[in-house]
Structure formats: C-alpha cells, structure tokens
Design a protein around this motif. Structure first.
Motif, PDB file in Angstrom:
ATOM      1  N   LEU A 189     -84.984  10.206 -79.732  1.00 20.17           N
ATOM      2  CA  LEU A 189     -85.145   9.126 -80.700  1.00 20.17           C
ATOM      3  C   LEU A 189     -84.665   7.807 -80.102  1.00 20.17           C
ATOM      4  O   LEU A 189     -85.321   6.767 -80.252  1.00 20.17           O
ATOM      5  N   GLY A 190     -83.539   7.859 -79.415  1.00 15.92           N
ATOM      6  CA  GLY A 190     -83.031   6.664 -78.756  1.00 15.92           C
ATOM      7  C   GLY A 190     -84.014   6.108 -77.746  1.00 15.92           C
ATOM      8  O   GLY A 190     -84.190   4.890 -77.639  1.00 15.92           O
ATOM      9  N   SER A 191     -84.685   6.988 -77.026  1.00 16.99           N
ATOM     10  CA  SER A 191     -85.679   6.535 -76.049  1.00 16.99           C
ATOM     11  C   SER A 191     -86.849   5.841 -76.732  1.00 16.99           C
ATOM     12  O   SER A 191     -87.343   4.820 -76.252  1.00 16.99           O
ATOM     13  N   VAL A 192     -87.284   6.382 -77.870  1.00 19.07           N
ATOM     14  CA  VAL A 192     -88.376   5.748 -78.625  1.00 19.07           C
ATOM     15  C   VAL A 192     -87.941   4.375 -79.124  1.00 19.07           C
ATOM     16  O   VAL A 192     -88.689   3.389 -79.007  1.00 19.07           O
ATOM     17  N   VAL A 193     -86.730   4.288 -79.665  1.00 23.87           N
ATOM     18  CA  VAL A 193     -86.209   3.011 -80.155  1.00 23.87           C
ATOM     19  C   VAL A 193     -86.073   2.022 -78.993  1.00 23.87           C
ATOM     20  O   VAL A 193     -86.419   0.842 -79.117  1.00 23.87           O
ATOM     21  N   LEU A 194     -85.592   2.511 -77.857  1.00 25.06           N
ATOM     22  CA  LEU A 194     -85.464   1.669 -76.664  1.00 25.06           C
ATOM     23  C   LEU A 194     -86.817   1.116 -76.235  1.00 25.06           C
ATOM     24  O   LEU A 194     -86.957  -0.082 -75.964  1.00 25.06           O
ATOM     25  N   ILE A 195     -87.813   1.981 -76.184  1.00 25.62           N
ATOM     26  CA  ILE A 195     -89.154   1.536 -75.788  1.00 25.62           C
ATOM     27  C   ILE A 195     -89.676   0.484 -76.759  1.00 25.62           C
ATOM     28  O   ILE A 195     -90.212  -0.549 -76.347  1.00 25.62           O
ATOM     29  N   ALA A 196     -89.482   0.725 -78.062  1.00 25.25           N
ATOM     30  CA  ALA A 196     -89.919  -0.256 -79.061  1.00 25.25           C
ATOM     31  C   ALA A 196     -89.209  -1.586 -78.844  1.00 25.25           C
ATOM     32  O   ALA A 196     -89.838  -2.657 -78.885  1.00 25.25           O
ATOM     33  N   GLY A 197     -87.916  -1.536 -78.603  1.00 20.73           N
ATOM     34  CA  GLY A 197     -87.157  -2.756 -78.361  1.00 20.73           C
ATOM     35  C   GLY A 197     -87.640  -3.510 -77.144  1.00 20.73           C
ATOM     36  O   GLY A 197     -87.717  -4.749 -77.143  1.00 20.73           O
ATOM     37  N   LEU A 198     -88.000  -2.780 -76.105  1.00 18.18           N
ATOM     38  CA  LEU A 198     -88.490  -3.418 -74.884  1.00 18.18           C
ATOM     39  C   LEU A 198     -89.897  -3.978 -75.062  1.00 18.18           C
ATOM     40  O   LEU A 198     -90.215  -5.050 -74.536  1.00 18.18           O
ATOM     41  N   VAL A 199     -90.733  -3.272 -75.795  1.00 20.68           N
ATOM     42  CA  VAL A 199     -92.095  -3.756 -76.043  1.00 20.68           C
ATOM     43  C   VAL A 199     -92.055  -5.036 -76.874  1.00 20.68           C
ATOM     44  O   VAL A 199     -92.744  -6.018 -76.574  1.00 20.68           O
ATOM     45  N   TRP A 200     -91.238  -5.028 -77.928  1.00 13.30           N
ATOM     46  CA  TRP A 200     -91.185  -6.169 -78.855  1.00 13.30           C
ATOM     47  C   TRP A 200     -90.131  -7.193 -78.464  1.00 13.30           C
ATOM     48  O   TRP A 200     -89.926  -8.173 -79.186  1.00 13.30           O
ATOM     49  N   LEU A 201     -89.446  -6.958 -77.345  1.00 12.23           N
ATOM     50  CA  LEU A 201     -88.365  -7.843 -76.897  1.00 12.23           C
ATOM     51  C   LEU A 201     -87.357  -8.082 -78.026  1.00 12.23           C
ATOM     52  O   LEU A 201     -86.944  -9.197 -78.307  1.00 12.23           O
ATOM     53  N   ASN A 202     -86.953  -6.975 -78.644  1.00 14.64           N
ATOM     54  CA  ASN A 202     -85.989  -7.012 -79.736  1.00 14.64           C
ATOM     55  C   ASN A 202     -84.659  -6.485 -79.193  1.00 14.64           C
ATOM     56  O   ASN A 202     -84.524  -5.287 -78.919  1.00 14.64           O
ATOM     57  N   LEU A 203     -83.690  -7.380 -79.036  1.00 10.80           N
ATOM     58  CA  LEU A 203     -82.423  -7.012 -78.420  1.00 10.80           C
ATOM     59  C   LEU A 203     -81.677  -5.952 -79.227  1.00 10.80           C
ATOM     60  O   LEU A 203     -81.103  -5.022 -78.663  1.00 10.80           O
ATOM     61  N   SER A 204     -81.697  -6.068 -80.544  1.00 11.66           N
ATOM     62  CA  SER A 204     -80.994  -5.086 -81.388  1.00 11.66           C
ATOM     63  C   SER A 204     -81.567  -3.689 -81.207  1.00 11.66           C
ATOM     64  O   SER A 204     -80.827  -2.715 -81.063  1.00 11.66           O
ATOM     65  N   LEU A 205     -82.894  -3.579 -81.233  1.00 18.27           N
ATOM     66  CA  LEU A 205     -83.523  -2.264 -81.025  1.00 18.27           C
ATOM     67  C   LEU A 205     -83.253  -1.744 -79.621  1.00 18.27           C
ATOM     68  O   LEU A 205     -82.999  -0.548 -79.424  1.00 18.27           O
ATOM     69  N   THR A 206     -83.308  -2.623 -78.638  1.00 17.86           N
ATOM     70  CA  THR A 206     -83.065  -2.212 -77.255  1.00 17.86           C
ATOM     71  C   THR A 206     -81.650  -1.662 -77.111  1.00 17.86           C
ATOM     72  O   THR A 206     -81.454  -0.580 -76.540  1.00 17.86           O
ATOM     73  N   LEU A 207     -80.665  -2.372 -77.645  1.00 22.46           N
ATOM     74  CA  LEU A 207     -79.277  -1.911 -77.537  1.00 22.46           C
ATOM     75  C   LEU A 207     -79.040  -0.637 -78.338  1.00 22.46           C
ATOM     76  O   LEU A 207     -78.355   0.274 -77.866  1.00 22.46           O
TER      77      LEU A 207
END
Length: 156
Positions: free
Chosen positions: A104-122
């Motif tokens: 799940l963390g990997s999916v959230v990380l990927i979403a954060g990186l795709v959308w350039l969302n720092l909160s999701l990435t962290l």
C-alpha cells in the motif's frame, strides 16, 4: 535481480542491507528531480537502479552472522524456504499485514510521485519503509523460531 548464493552471502553484510534502506528515498528523490532538471532526471533514476543491482554485490561476506540486519537477511531466505512450517505459523498474519502495508505504501508513493504531492510521497515512504523494516524484525524472530525447532537455517 539474479542473486546467486554468493551474492546473497555478500548481501547479508549489514553494510549492504542497511545501505539498501536508502533505495526508496533515493529513487523518490531521483524521480522528483524531474521538477528541477527535467529530462535529465533520467540520469539519477538510472544511477539508483544501478545502485539497486550493485549494492548486494559490493560488500564482502560478513565475518559473523551476529548483526541484527544479517539475521534479517538470512531470515528472509529462511522464510522463503520454511515459511509454511508450523513453527512459524504464528508469524504469518503479521507477515501478510506488513507485506500489505508495504505494498500500500508503494502505491501511495507512486501516486505521490506521479502527482508531485509531497504529503503522499512522504506517507508512501513511511508506510513502505516502515512496513519493510518491521517485516525484517519478524524475519529475525522467525529465523530464531526455526532454529529452536531444529529446522535447517541458511548459513553463509
């Protein structure tokens, strides 16, 4: 990654295993760098991918297997060989939960990186890395349980 027995033995070196903890943050930073350096971001991404391959081959076989991280790496191999045995059945729910949390963390990380969302990435980094590190601790305990039950465990 095509790791043979010799590569696994080298990866059991705590320097190898602990330095691999840097991979997800470095990969996230390399992908995020597209904001600052555009298409040149491919270079740090390739560098991190090279690090992923090189890392378990770079360090010598450890002199001892006493280190916690060495036990964790060997425990992963033991789990692959004996995770279905009754001596470690009590660890299975935790292994599933932590594997799911890391996924799940990997999916959230990927979403954060795709959308350039720092909160999701962290958040993704914390879930993926936290789940993996906790799982490593479970692998140490499972290895001890297997050894106490007389099962063959991996040696280097």
């Amino acid at each position: 990654m095509g790791m043979d027995e010799a590569t696994w033995a080298r990866h059991a070196n705590p320097w190898s295993a602990w330095s691999r903890v840097t991979i997800l943050p470095l990969l996230a930073l390399a992908i995020w760098s597209r904001v600052w350096i555009g298409g040149w971001a491919l270079l740090p991404v390739v560098a991190v991918l090279l690090w992923i391959w090189l890392n378990p081959r770079l360090f010598p076989v450890p002199d001892t297997t006493d280190a916690w991280m060495t036990q964790a790496v060997l425990g992963e191999r033991d789990w692959l060989a004996h995770g279905d045995k009754p001596e470690v059945a009590h660890h299975r729910p935790t292994v599933r939960l932590l594997t799911g949390a890391s996924g799940l963390g990997s999916v959230v990380l990927i979403a954060g990186l795709v959308w350039l969302n720092l909160s999701l990435t962290l958040l993704g980094l914390v879930l993926a890395m936290g789940g993996k590190l906790w799982l490593m601790d479970v692998m140490v305990r499972a290895r001890r349980d297997l050894a106490a039950a007389g099962r063959d465990t991996v040696s280097i």
